[in-house]
Design an enzyme around this catalytic site. Sequence first.
Site, PDB file in Angstrom:
ATOM      1  N   CYS A  77       0.884  -1.219   0.001  1.00  0.00           N
ATOM      2  CA  CYS A  77       0.076   0.151  -0.043  1.00  0.00           C
ATOM      3  C   CYS A  77       0.785   1.353   0.104  1.00  0.00           C
ATOM      4  O   CYS A  77       1.490   1.546  -0.792  1.00  0.00           O
ATOM      5  CB  CYS A  77      -1.300  -0.073   1.165  1.00  0.00           C
ATOM      6  SG  CYS A  77      -2.334   1.195   1.158  1.00  0.00           S
ATOM      7  N   HIS A 178      -3.796  -4.912  -0.067  1.00  0.00           N
ATOM      8  CA  HIS A 178      -3.444  -5.384   1.446  1.00  0.00           C
ATOM      9  C   HIS A 178      -3.434  -7.093   0.958  1.00  0.00           C
ATOM     10  O   HIS A 178      -4.479  -7.620   1.524  1.00  0.00           O
ATOM     11  CB  HIS A 178      -4.313  -4.931   2.721  1.00  0.00           C
ATOM     12  CG  HIS A 178      -4.094  -3.418   2.806  1.00  0.00           C
ATOM     13  ND1 HIS A 178      -3.045  -2.985   3.557  1.00  0.00           N
ATOM     14  CD2 HIS A 178      -4.747  -2.474   2.181  1.00  0.00           C
ATOM     15  CE1 HIS A 178      -2.841  -1.743   3.693  1.00  0.00           C
ATOM     16  NE2 HIS A 178      -3.793  -1.293   2.849  1.00  0.00           N
ATOM     17  N   GLU A 180      -2.399  -9.030   3.332  1.00  0.00           N
ATOM     18  CA  GLU A 180      -2.584  -9.784   4.423  1.00  0.00           C
ATOM     19  C   GLU A 180      -4.191  -9.796   4.974  1.00  0.00           C
ATOM     20  O   GLU A 180      -4.569 -10.181   5.819  1.00  0.00           O
ATOM     21  CB  GLU A 180      -1.793  -9.223   5.668  1.00  0.00           C
ATOM     22  CG  GLU A 180      -2.249  -7.644   6.204  1.00  0.00           C
ATOM     23  CD  GLU A 180      -1.808  -6.375   5.063  1.00  0.00           C
ATOM     24  OE1 GLU A 180      -2.202  -5.369   5.302  1.00  0.00           O
ATOM     25  OE2 GLU A 180      -1.409  -6.808   3.971  1.00  0.00           O
TER      26      GLU A 180
END
Length: 196
Positions: A77, A178, A180
């Site tokens: 990001c 993202h 994750e």
Amino acid sequence: MKIVIIDTSCGNFCSLKFTIKKLGFNSKITNNKNLILNADKIFLPGIGSAKSIIKKLKKDNLIQLIKNCKIDILGICLGMQILGKYSEENKGIFTLGIMDYSVHLMDNKYIPIPHMGWNKVSNIIKSPLFNNINKNSYFYFSHSYSICMNNYTIATTTYGEIFSSVIQKKNFFGVQFHPERSGINGIQLIKNFLKM
């Protein structure tokens, strides 16, 4: 494997650490130069403002270390955005300058900003980051600034405009989304990065 998450004071550290742990690896959140220099893989996460992340990296004397890094590093990001040379954010700020691109505010004339939620990533150049990930898979985004297509673009996403969602220059990789928070595709991408 020694995995380092650079402590930028603005990132999804716990989510990222948890995802890496799910893959069977331990990671360390740190700004310690020796630990970073001796890592096998480095993550550079970021959420918030370019100004605050650059200020933190300067305070920790990590700017030159990152710029000279020969270890695989993945910017996430805002961590991807600061790999460029300049961001329009906060009336303009010079960033790391590892790649020759600028970051601009997305056009909010017809679409809500920030760009938040699931969106499709289209692979345009073959990359080991996308091993075992289907073409046009969805990942989770949350950002108001973006990077135009450039010489380092390896995948794009469309949200009002086409922008670079994945970039690479040598050992420097960046993803605008993202991983994750992107479910099975994000886990696979992190696994691919660790296995490269």
